[in-house]
Motif scaffolding. Structure first.
Motif, mmCIF file in Angstrom:
data_model
loop_
_atom_site.group_PDB
_atom_site.id
_atom_site.type_symbol
_atom_site.label_atom_id
_atom_site.label_comp_id
_atom_site.label_asym_id
_atom_site.label_seq_id
_atom_site.Cartn_x
_atom_site.Cartn_y
_atom_site.Cartn_z
ATOM 1 N N ALA A 29 -49.981 66.266 36.687
ATOM 2 C CA ALA A 29 -49.153 65.129 37.078
ATOM 3 C C ALA A 29 -49.765 64.372 38.258
ATOM 4 C CB ALA A 29 -47.744 65.606 37.416
ATOM 5 N N ALA A 30 -50.422 65.116 39.169
ATOM 6 C CA ALA A 30 -51.072 64.449 40.314
ATOM 7 C C ALA A 30 -52.531 64.118 39.989
ATOM 8 C CB ALA A 30 -51.000 65.353 41.545
ATOM 9 N N ASN A 31 -53.052 64.724 38.917
ATOM 10 C CA ASN A 31 -54.471 64.633 38.548
ATOM 11 C C ASN A 31 -55.351 65.045 39.723
ATOM 12 O OD1 ASN A 31 -56.485 64.344 36.720
ATOM 13 N ND2 ASN A 31 -56.658 62.130 36.919
ATOM 14 N N ILE A 32 -55.258 66.321 40.045
ATOM 15 C CA ILE A 32 -55.911 66.817 41.271
ATOM 16 C C ILE A 32 -57.438 66.701 41.192
ATOM 17 C CG2 ILE A 32 -54.029 68.423 41.845
ATOM 18 C CD1 ILE A 32 -56.170 70.648 40.882
ATOM 19 N N HIS A 33 -58.026 66.662 42.376
ATOM 20 C CA HIS A 33 -59.485 66.657 42.515
ATOM 21 C C HIS A 33 -59.894 67.911 43.278
ATOM 22 C CE1 HIS A 33 -57.732 64.806 46.122
ATOM 23 N NE2 HIS A 33 -58.583 65.611 46.727
ATOM 24 N N GLY A 34 -61.113 68.362 43.070
ATOM 25 C CA GLY A 34 -61.629 69.498 43.828
ATOM 26 C C GLY A 34 -62.780 69.063 44.716
#
Ligand code: FAD
Length: 467
Positions: free
Chosen positions: A124-129
């Motif tokens: 939902a947040a489209n996380i990044h690493g």
């Protein structure tokens, strides 16, 4: 499960600085999510999905409405160690995922800085690493997902099937539908260890130049920035750049990939329980104390060195200190993460850090990353860098912080930057419109009308930014 409106619960953001009461429902299957939608419609209430509640802001808060707590939908449904494909319910945490796949020689392609987030929340947040410049956000590794829409429709989406919904729901903050299963491609790894290079940087220019020039040589890169000190050394800090090990670089990969060699130890030096470590941090959680901690950390960082670290230890540094969030005291903390193009980042961040020091509201933690753009609808990424800043909140600071963060928004927008909806708590509808653009907002609203014509899915963030 028969749902009723009797469990009113106080929910918080991860930093304990924002709270809102909601009716809590904990579905165990898609039918029960459906039932929650029916009940919401009947009582004219709104619904917000919640994974682990690890967002820094109001993304998973819904004052007066229904909170759909997805933590019970936490089964890994299928795992194929031959292909690295995994299918999960949305409440599966990154912790559960890596612990299942790592002993078979795989690792999630994108992880957040804590392992306690859920896959639903991450999509939902489209996380990044720390590898965003190379691997993009988590959405780029989703093969397919199924979701339940408030209309009652169950949809299956992939980059090719229902592609508009695929790119809108990933990054869409749970405002279009609720993920019910997620299929992800894992990344093959040959060792349980990474080789980490720790290098000092002495000012902001060197900091950003290092990230830019060296990212292509590494699998991961992340910077710690001493945001308590200005002047010539403004932006100084330490870079950690890491690579996977290949071939026989790790003489015993079977051993290093065993869970017992990955799991973070419960005690420091085998004696002091980590769960109490945050208590030692409390006396330092003020401007003077944190200035001392940051200065000491910078001096300790001046020595260049190379070491090997487990995947878990490298990625989930903050999980080393359970309850670190409580060390900020009663008012808690907020985070402000801005994403700036490589051409404008240095000038904008210099102005922001100088402003925070001048106003006596310094950030206690600064973390930098290198990014590249992606194709998701509400994307936060740019061809440039991000800087995440943690601010202590107290009753007397709250209004001053809010003022300053609105100034920050102005600086970021003037510099062509973007904001991250899982972190920022001040970004207004006008700021969102300015960085996303009219066309994107219109596309999002069209999707919203199609998936959720009665506006059942709303969060406090949605009302702040899109209403
Ligand atoms: C210590 C720490 C480190 C972090 N590091 C990073 C990082 O490195 N990179 C990064 O990108 N982020 C990072 N974050 C932020 C975090 O990854 C995101 O906020 C993430 O969304 C939290 O996941 P969650 O399961 O807790 O979701 P929640 O906070 O519960 O919810 C987040 C959003 O997801 C929606 N949602 C939840 N479940 C579903 C579902 N099943 N269907 C539809 N929508 C749903 C909610 O409505 C809400 O809008 C970090 C956070 C912390 C506390």
């Amino acid at each position: 499960m028969s749902l009723s409106l009797h469990t009113f619960t106080q929910f918080e953001n991860v930093g304990h600085s924002m709270r809102a009461p909601s009716y809590r429902f904990r579905p165990t299957c898609a039918d029960e999510i459906q039932e929650a939608f029916r009940l919401a419609k009947k009582h004219e209430l709104t619904v917000t999905a919640r994974g682990a509640g690890k967002s820094y802001n109001d993304a998973a808060l819904n004052g007066g409405g229904i909170m759909l707590d997805l933590s019970a939908m936490n089964q890994i449904l299928e795992w194929d160690p031959a292909t690295g494909l995994v299918r999960c319910e949305p409440g599966v945490t990154i912790e559960k995922l890596w612990q299942r796949v790592e002993p078979d020689g795989w690792w999630p392609p994108v992880v957040s800085g804590t392992m306690f987030t859920t896959l639903g929340g991450c999509l939902a947040a489209n996380i990044h690493g720390k590898n965003n410049f190379k691997m993009g956000p988590i959405g780029e590794h989703v093969v397919e997902f199924t979701a339940l829409l408030p209309t009652g429709a169950e949809v299956t989406c992939s980059p090719k099937k229902n592609a508009d919904l695929f790119h809108g729901m990933i990054s869409g903050l749970g405002m279009l539908g609720v993920f019910t299963s997620i299929t992800l491609q894992m990344k093959h790894v040959e060792s349980g260890l990474l080789e980490v290079h720790a290098l000092p940087v002495h000012d902001l220019h060197e900091h950003l130049s290092f990230l830019f020039d060296h990212a292509p040589n590494y699998d991961y890169i992340v910077g710690w920035m001493d945001t308590m000190n200005g002047g010539k050394g403004l932006g100084r800090g330490q870079i950690h750049a890491a690579n996977y090990l290949h071939g026989n670089e790790d003489p015993n990969p079977q051993k290093t990939m065993q869970l017992k060699n990955q799991i973070l130890p419960p005690r420091i030096f085998g004696v002091f329980p980590k769960s109490n470590l945050y208590l030692l941090m409390i006396p330092f959680a003020n401007n003077l104390g944190w200035w001392g901690v940051s200065t000491a950390k910078y001096i300790a960082s001046l020595r260049k060195h190379i070491f090997r670290q487990s995947h878990a230890a490298f990625h989930f540094l903050l999980d080393y200190v359970p309850n670190w969030d409580l060390s900020y005291g009663r008012g808690g903390l907020i985070q402000y993460q801005s994403f700036l193009p490589k051409e404008t980042a240095e000038t904008a961040w210099r102005e922001m850090i100088e402003l925070s020091l001048k106003r006596g509201l310094p950030s206690y933690l600064g973390v930098t990353k290198r990014h590249r753009p992606d194709k998701f609808l509400l994307t936060h990424a740019v061809d440039g860098f991000s800087l995440a800043l943690d601010f202590k909140v107290t009753d007397s600071r709250r209004a001053k912080l809010s003022d300053m963060l609105q100034e920050f928004d102005r600086i970021v927008l003037n510099a062509g930057g973007r904001f991250y909806f899982a972190k920022n708590s001040e970004t207004s509808a006008a700021s969102a419109r300015a960085f996303l653009g009219e066309e994107t907002i219109l596309k999002f609203k069209k999707l919203k009308n199609r998936c959720d014509p009665n506006n059942l899915l709303e969060s406090d963030l949605f009302r702040r930014v899109f209403d």
